[in-house]
Design an enzyme around this catalytic site. Structure first.
Site, short mmCIF file in Angstrom:
data_model
loop_
_atom_site.label_atom_id
_atom_site.label_comp_id
_atom_site.label_asym_id
_atom_site.label_seq_id
_atom_site.Cartn_x
_atom_site.Cartn_y
_atom_site.Cartn_z
N MET A 45 -2.72 -3.22 -2.84
CA MET A 45 -3.75 -4.06 -2.22
C MET A 45 -3.18 -4.56 -0.91
O MET A 45 -2.66 -5.66 -0.86
CB MET A 45 -4.05 -5.25 -3.13
CG MET A 45 -4.51 -4.86 -4.51
SD MET A 45 -6.10 -4.10 -4.47
CE MET A 45 -6.12 -3.29 -6.02
N CYS A 46 -3.09 -3.73 0.10
CA CYS A 46 -2.14 -4.17 1.08
C CYS A 46 -2.10 -3.30 2.31
O CYS A 46 -2.89 -2.41 2.48
CB CYS A 46 -0.76 -4.13 0.46
SG CYS A 46 -0.73 -4.67 -1.22
#
Lengths: 652, 303
Positions: B1-2
């Site tokens: 998530m990044c």
């Protein structure tokens, strides 16, 4: 030409200026874009925007009429959902260039990334370089021109449209085939290339849908169905429901599709009771005005909230699954009861917009009927991730209901068994979702609440992600929710019951300390005001009603919603069947039902000793089955089974 | 998530400001992950020496942790050459020539190990690239290559130890940064645990690090390890890996997570978004490339 320097301004302020100059008819030059996201989003004026550098995600997304020129590269989602207008990119484009376009002309002079033209409906996407894999994935219409080579699985599950490839095709996707090209088609492609001054001397191959997966081989026949009330019985192992399932599968040779809700007995709000005997509640003639029920939803982050006269709204149901008249009647009833209506999948009709004072516009993975103009006239936006009746799966709309008119709104070919994508092209993780929410806010000036609809699956994780990503509220849909068409096993066996879902959601928010600032609208098999109050006690901020609203408007629960020949005129697109449905009459019936819900919420709340629905809490409940006690952690108190709730209905 | 970023200068031994370059790249995509930021940086290796870093917390907790670490290092015959407390880290250079895997597992029971390696140091903490730099002086790191990460914490808390890069516990100098989700995490983790690998978090990205390190320890090349990871790991992923001399990437078969790269004769740079690459070449138009799905590659220093 006005220059907007993004070294000086945020994208949000820059976009406001672009729209302002657009309204005045002035062209705009954007300097120092620095590959930032959302440049130009929401522009609906016929001006030219020159971007002097690279742009990030969703460049020119959710626009109509404008012409964009980008000097360097663009990120994911170039021209997302763009209607008329054009974008010319001098460099490369990232994944899903041309996602869901509805008529625009997009030209990328370099290469395009994966899944170019996913779920596009109309217009032309032209890539002068090479295309990465799955170009044309699930496209419904329009034209993709690739002058270089195309990667793997070209045209995967495309339904309509055409792909012209000048270079080599690595391989074709499912249900795609190479076909002959007509002379006028080549001419049209050449004319397009000339218009954009793209020189190409080679020949083309043309790829279209092969037509093997557009329709099921055999449809479920309409039959004299056993009534739902015996359908759901569990009297014996080989009960009539099982027999009917087997009969149907022996005819169609695949899983059975049906409408309506799950037939399995699951723990539900009915397994909870109020701690007080409420049979005497509601004697006060004026109870509705004595209990504070006004509820605002979605305003926590500064958007204009939905203003509900009670903590109730209508659950998302599509024009498509339901007839136009039904959506109109529900819209009227929602206005009469001063609550909010929801478009569901498949777009917003004028009738529906006119009927409903407050209308949430739902965005699904197929982007069917999604567009900037209806976004701008909505009162809330909703990103559908999944639904309780079939979490993880897309919608189904059988061919009989995909009429030419409906197909036009959705931008798809008429007469196909429409299986909507289960995923969004541009939401593959929480980080993408943040960027998507931002795009919607940019497009609508941060005015509308943006919500997420979650079918109950991995509730704990999903709720945390939704809270983290900054949605204005969450719509949580449990397994008891219904559907217009879904596979029977999924409806009955996949998902998490509504009761368990709200408990998990509350626990998840407590774990991250966000309970106070995240609003939840609970839905999934809500039948009356008693269910609503129980949901509120367990922590929901509002309750949405779907199936019960249909029943109030005449649904007879025959489970044939998918067939498209609904005898009550609700779940049909056939004018002959729809004639039986009188919107003005049914609107009053639905309104009366909603008012009964209002009265019951007021009576129970007052009976529990409160003057405001916000005072309700789980302390007011007990569990009357061991399962419900285990799920909720409420005290198991079977002696409360006989506790009655007030049922008298008094409506003006 | 990044967001992820990596850079390698391929054929120079010049003293390059890799720390600063990574800060710039991560600052560019901080919107993908505002919660925490991390860096894997490589300094010069000295024979027989290890660089070790631990999370020690704050205040009395930190003092106690440092005492525990120092006495445990002595028990393991790791002689401290120099050490310091910086931010919430304890950082030391030690002389050690024993079994690194056993050493790191033992140290893991004493305090939270961030990284152990002959040249690798991982710096990660909550906050932005610039905040982490203020605390740990990342910009003063020089070298030829490194990787970095910005994290949006969704399913787990905002904690320093849950941030990236992840060190392949027990294997010197291997670090990864990952954008995505490994869906067969528990199955793969159990397989590795049955072979006595230890995991120090429940984060699926740590699995990528341990998986690659396991392959490398069997003598498999980094490139081959990346190839097999595409078959063995299920889910959505774009990840970068770095070792003492190499940098590489792998991308899942559905290309579900973004990745974009720019390469010229001097350098290879890879990131989630172009904005990060632009920070290396302000004002220049870059001919960037999106790696195709299901692909992998490695680059190594020629010096």
């Amino acid at each position: 030409m006005v220059t907007i320097d993004l070294a000086e301004l945020s994208v949000r302020d820059g976009n406001e200026l672009i729209r302002k100059h657009g309204a005045a008819g002035e062209d705009v030059e954007v300097t120092n874009p620095d590959a930032r996201h959302h440049i130009g989003v929401g522009l609906i004026s016929p001006i030219t925007v020159k971007i002097r550098g690279s742009a990030g995600y969703f460049c020119a997304g959710l626009t109509d009429q404008a012409h964009f020129k980008v000097d360097n590269n663009v990120g994911w989602g170039l021209g997302d959902n763009m209607y008329a207008g054009s974008v010319v990119v001098s460099g490369n484009a990232g994944a899903i260039a041309g996602v869901a376009i509805r008529g625009a002309e997009l030209i990328v002079r370099g290469n395009v990334g994966s899944r170019a033209g996913q779920v596009m409906k109309a217009g032309t996407l032209c890539c002068a370089g090479n295309a990465n894999f799955m170009a044309g994935y699930m496209m419904y219409g329009g034209r993709i021109i690739i002058l270089g080579d195309s990667g793997e699985r070209l045209g995967e599950d495309m339904t309509g449209g055409e792909i012209f490839v000048g270079g080599s095709i690595q391989d074709l996707g499912a249900d795609a085939e190479v076909t002959d090209i007509a002379a006028d088609e080549i001419e049209s492609v050449r004319e397009f290339l000339d218009r954009y001054k793209i020189s190409f001397k080679g020949s083309f191959q043309k790829v279209v849908n092969a037509g093997k997966k557009l329709r099921y081989d055999t449809s479920e026949q309409q039959r004299r169905s056993i009534p739902f009330f015996s359908f759901s019985g569990d009297s014996s192992y080989w009960n009539p429901k099982i027999q009917e399932d087997i009969h149907i599968k022996s005819h169609i040779g695949r899983y059975r599709i049906r409408g309506y809700g799950g037939a399995r007995s699951l723990p539900h709000l009915a397994d909870l009771a109020f701690k007080r005997d409420l049979s005497g509640a509601g004697h006060d003639d004026d109870v509705v005005s004595q209990v504070e029920m006004h509820t605002e939803i979605g305003g926590k982050n500064g958007a204009n909230p939905l203003k509900l006269s009670m903590p109730v709204m209508i659950a998302p149901m599509s024009y498509g699954a339901l007839s136009r008249s039904t959506k109109e009647a529900i819209g009227i009833a929602s206005s009469l009861s001063r609550i909010a209506e929801n478009t569901g999948e498949g777009g917003m009709s004028d009738a529906q917009r006119d009927a409903a004072d407050q209308l949430i516009f739902q965005c699904l993975g197929g982007r069917l009927g999604w567009n900037i103009h209806d976004m701008l006239r909505a009162d809330g936006l909703e990103i559908y991730i999944s639904q309780g009746a079939k979490p993880g799966l897309g919608g189904q709309l059988m061919a009989k209901k995909v009429t030419p008119e409906l197909a036009a709104i959705r931008g798809i070919p008429a007469g196909i068994d429409l299986r909507s994508p289960s995923r969004h092209p541009d939401i593959l993780g929480a980080d993408d979702l943040v960027i998507k929410i931002e795009e919607f806010r940019e497009a609508t000036g941060y005015r509308l609440p943006v919500s997420v609809k979650l079918g109950a699956g991995r509730v704990r994780d999903d709720i945390k992600i939704a809270a983290k990503d900054g949605f204005d509220f969450i719509e949580l849909d449990g397994m008891q929710g219904s559907t217009g068409a879904g596979s029977a096993e999924v409806i009955d066996y996949v998902g998490i019951p509504t009761l368990a879902a709200i408990i998990e959601a509350e626990e998840a928010l407590a774990e991250i300390g966000r309970r106070q600032d995240v609003e939840i609208v609970l839905m999934g098999g809500m039948r009356d005001g008693a269910d609503a109050v129980k949901g509120l006690c367990l922590g929901a901020d509002a309750i949405a009603f779907g199936t019960s609203v249909l029943i109030a408007g005449g649904c007879i629960a025959c489970m044939q919603c998918h067939v498209g020949q609904c005898v009550t005129g609700i779940a049909t697109q056939d004018p002959e069947h729809e004639k039986r449905y009188q919107a003005s009459v049914e609107a009053q019936n639905i309104h009366r039902f909603l008012e009964s819900v209002r009265w019951q919420i007021a009576a129970i709340t007052q009976g529990l000793g409160y003057a405001d629905v916000r005072d309700l809490s789980r302390e007011d409940l007990v569990a009357v089955t061991p399962e419900a006690a285990a799920i909720t952690g409420l005290p198991y108190a079977p002696e409360y089974r006989e506790n009655r709730v007030p049922q008298a209905v008094k409506v003006n | 998530m990044c967001g992820i970023a990596g850079i390698m200068y391929k054929n120079t031994d010049q003293d390059l400001r890799t720390g600063q370059f990574l800060i710039d790249m991560l600052d560019g995509c901080q919107h993908r992950g505002p919660d925490s930021t991390g860096f894997a940086l490589y300094g010069d290796a000295k024979p027989g020496q290890l660089r070790v870093r631990f999370f020690i917390g704050e205040g009395d907790e930190a003092t106690a942790a440092v005492q525990r670490i120092q006495s445990s290092l002595a028990e393991q015959n790791a002689e401290v050459v120099e050490d310091e407390v910086i931010g919430n880290n304890y950082r030391a250079t030690v002389n050690f020539d024993g079994d690194l895997r056993q050493f790191s597992y033992r140290m893991e029971h004493v305090a939270k190990v961030i990284s152990i390696g002959s040249s690798l140091e991982i710096v990660k903490d909550i906050g932005s690239a610039h905040q982490v730099d203020d605390r740990y002086h990342v910009s003063s790191f020089h070298g030829t290559h490194g990787i970095g990460h910005v994290r949006l914490a969704t399913e787990s808390d905002v904690k320093p130890e849950a941030s990236h890069p992840f060190w392949a516990t027990g294997f010197a100098d291997v670090a990864i940064v990952h954008n995505g989700q490994i869906t067969n995490y528990w199955k793969m983790r159990r397989r590795l645990e049955q072979r006595d690998f230890e995991f120090s978090t429940d984060n699926d990205s740590e699995l990528v690090a341990v998986y690659l390190a396991d392959k490398l320890s069997q003598g498999v090349s980094l490139k081959e390890a990346l190839r097999s990871s595409i078959d063995d790991l299920d889910g959505t992923f774009s990840f970068l890996v770095s070792t003492r001399d190499e940098i590489g990437y792998a991308k899942d078969r559905l290309a579900a997570k973004p990745m974009i790269m720019f390469e010229n004769d001097d350098l290879i740079s890879i990131a989630s978004e172009e904005v990060s690459l632009n920070r290396l070449f302000p004002g220049q138009a870059l001919n960037t490339k999106e790696p195709p799905p299901g692909t992998y590659n490695t680059w190594s220093r020629s010096i």
